[in-house]
Motif scaffolding. Structure first.
Motif, short mmCIF file in Angstrom:
data_model
loop_
_atom_site.label_atom_id
_atom_site.label_comp_id
_atom_site.label_asym_id
_atom_site.label_seq_id
_atom_site.Cartn_x
_atom_site.Cartn_y
_atom_site.Cartn_z
N GLN A 281 9.11 -4.50 -7.74
CA GLN A 281 7.88 -4.75 -8.50
C GLN A 281 7.80 -6.20 -8.98
O GLN A 281 6.75 -6.80 -9.00
CB GLN A 281 7.82 -3.79 -9.70
N VAL A 282 8.95 -6.75 -9.39
CA VAL A 282 8.97 -8.15 -9.84
C VAL A 282 8.62 -9.06 -8.66
O VAL A 282 7.76 -9.93 -8.76
CB VAL A 282 10.37 -8.51 -10.40
N PHE A 283 9.29 -8.80 -7.52
CA PHE A 283 9.03 -9.62 -6.34
C PHE A 283 7.60 -9.49 -5.87
O PHE A 283 7.01 -10.44 -5.37
CB PHE A 283 10.00 -9.24 -5.21
N GLY A 394 2.85 -5.20 -0.91
CA GLY A 394 1.81 -4.53 -1.70
C GLY A 394 2.07 -3.04 -1.81
O GLY A 394 2.41 -2.51 -2.87
N PRO A 395 1.94 -2.32 -0.67
CA PRO A 395 2.13 -0.87 -0.74
C PRO A 395 3.58 -0.44 -0.97
O PRO A 395 3.84 0.52 -1.69
CB PRO A 395 1.66 -0.39 0.63
N LEU A 396 4.54 -1.16 -0.40
CA LEU A 396 5.92 -0.69 -0.46
C LEU A 396 6.54 -0.91 -1.84
O LEU A 396 7.47 -0.22 -2.24
CB LEU A 396 6.77 -1.36 0.63
N GLY A 397 5.98 -1.86 -2.59
CA GLY A 397 6.41 -2.06 -3.97
C GLY A 397 6.18 -0.82 -4.81
O GLY A 397 6.91 -0.55 -5.78
N TRP A 398 5.16 -0.04 -4.46
CA TRP A 398 4.90 1.23 -5.17
C TRP A 398 5.58 2.40 -4.49
O TRP A 398 6.06 3.33 -5.14
CB TRP A 398 3.39 1.51 -5.22
#
Length: 490
Positions: A281-283, A394-398
């Motif tokens: 999430q930070v990245f 974008g999507p993989l962070g979630w």
């Protein structure tokens, strides 16, 4: 050990409706990201709430990089993320105690209230209170929706289903850009229309939260085993769900023994998913995406497009964003998570460095803007960047944080991931305009440096989770990873 192949399921109309209605939580969030940048560029809005910013904007020899540098204007955008940060921890408790479904209901209610108050604002404080209510809605929605989607999806499609959340975020951003393009011409209340329309996705989510089922995992975890079994049959569209039911039940029995999930998260064996979840999430924020999305209109004005053209160029980036997220839905369960992240790092690194290089050479603080060709090339590079981000970080962070925690720490761990996202979104929203003012073109090199760090992180520390059932991550992923298995001894 149950193999995921033993889990039977077929995709029914009902479960697809559940996925789509829940994903409106993403639309709510995306609309809000997209709307604030456009509203803060509208003259009517600035005249009413930020007259000194408006005066500075009018001066001819203004500094190209410092037009919008104002702390309270930045607070308008970022107060939402601070509220969401705190709300996600409360949402985590609500999620565990009452279930995913009521948490989504709460999210839509706060969002509706926030849209009403901010669009009817008569002074700056009403505006900020509206933003805070929207933020609480976002905190609850972003906590519950990705978990809901990961838990309700069949294992072989989990990546694609979870990415519906991010797809709806990108559609929200895109719609917001179109709305701003239209309302910029409605004087003097165009900005009110923009802010009020945030209520539309919230209404869909509200209706959705009544129609959708509770996740079997949440029902079983809270002791409603009969209802859980029934819900599982309903969403899988088959009668024989015993293998999956037993696995959820086992995970729930373990989870029930943990009375203090946040304390459990601090144990050594909980560190791998926590570190990965928070860092992703930070990245995600340090790619520079929000900087580019929030201020796309401002950025394009800075490189010399006029008001309309800058909104139009945001619409272009918005379209790229939506279409590239579709690539991710197609590829995530085929190619896997890691390859998408690594490929994107290369593409994003090249585009951020080139944008920085061009602005460094051609855009001076007060004088010349870029030529049309150069400005067009900047828009192309921004699209290249957005494209890479939209099928990866974008999507993989979630997705990854919502699928890697064991059930006993899932809502607590995901709350840490969500709140890290909100905190760093807040930080970047609050700091970006000032950073752009002081660092000028170097800000793009700042983000490029971070992208390099992320690539190394994905290469060495990120395990592949494609096709692994959500409740056996510890056994199959963490205990087998060369770095993380050392944490798994207790």
């Amino acid at each position: 050990m149950v193999e995921s192949e033993d889990f039977k399921s077929k995709i029914t109309v009902y479960v697809v409706v559940c996925w789509i209605l829940a994903a409106f939580g993403g639309l709510m969030f995306g609309y809000d990201i997209g709307i604030s940048g456009g509203v803060t560029a509208m003259d009517d809005f600035l005249i009413k709430f930020f007259p000194e910013v408006y005066k500075r904007k009018l001066h001819a020899r203004e500094d190209n990089y410092c037009k919008y540098d104002n702390q309270i204007l930045q607070l308008f955008t970022s107060s939402l993320y601070l509220a969401a940060l705190f709300a996600s921890f409360v949402a985590s408790k609500v999620c565990t105690k009452f279930g995913r479904k009521p948490t989504i209901l709460v999210a839509s209610s706060f969002f509706l209230a926030g849209a009403g108050i901010s669009s009817g604002a008569l002074n700056i404080w009403m505006l900020i209170i509206g933003r805070i209510l929207l933020g609480i809605g976002v905190g609850f929605g972003n906590e519950a929706v990705p978990l809901f989607l990961s838990e309700i999806a069949p294992v072989q499609h989990r990546g694609a289903v979870n990415i519906l959340f991010q797809l709806f975020v990108t559609i929200g951003i895109f719609l917001a850009n179109l709305v701003n393009y239209g309302t910029a011409k409605l004087h003097p209340h165009g900005w009110r229309v923009s802010l009020a329309l945030a209520g539309v996705p919230a209404i869909f989510l509200f209706i959705g939260s009544i129609v959708i089922t509770e996740t079997p995992t949440s029902l079983i975890e809270r002791g409603n085993e009969v209802a859980g079994h029934k819900a599982l049959k309903k969403i899988r569209g088959v009668e024989d769900v015993n293998a999956e039911y037993e696995q959820i039940k086992l995970a729930s029995d373990i989870a029930r023994q943990v009375k203090h999930p946040f304390k459990e998260l601090m144990k050594r064996s909980s560190m791998p998913p926590l570190i990965i979840g928070v860092l992703l999430q930070v990245f995600q924020q340090f790619t520079g995406i929000n900087a580019i999305m929030f201020y796309a209109p401002v950025l394009f004005q800075t490189v010399g497009f006029k008001n309309d053209a800058s909104l139009l160029s945001s619409v272009i980036t918005g379209t790229v964003n939506v279409l590239s997220t579709l690539v991710s839905i197609y590829a995530v369960d085929k190619v896997g998570r890691r390859k998408l992240l690594l490929q994107a790092c290369v593409q994003m690194f090249i585009s951020q460095s080139t944008i920085g290089g061009m602005l460094l050479v051609h855009l001076k603080a007060t004088s010349n803007t870029l030529t049309t060709t150069q400005a067009g090339f900047v828009v192309f590079l921004v699209c290249l960047f957005v494209m890479a981000f939209a099928w990866s970080w974008g999507p993989l962070g979630w997705l990854i944080p919502s699928e890697t925690f064991p059930l006993e720490t899932r809502t607590a761990g995901f709350a840490f991931a969500v709140s890290s996202n909100m905190f760093f979104t807040f930080l970047i929203a609050q700091a970006f305009l000032s950073m752009m003012c002081h660092m000028r073109a170097y800000i793009f090199f700042f983000f490029a440096g971070w992208i390099l760090v992320m690539g190394l992180f994905a290469l060495f520390l990120l395990p592949e989770t494609k096709g692994v059932p959500i409740d056996v991550m510890v056994e199959r992923v963490w205990k087998k990873h060369p770095v993380w298995k050392r944490f798994m001894d207790d």
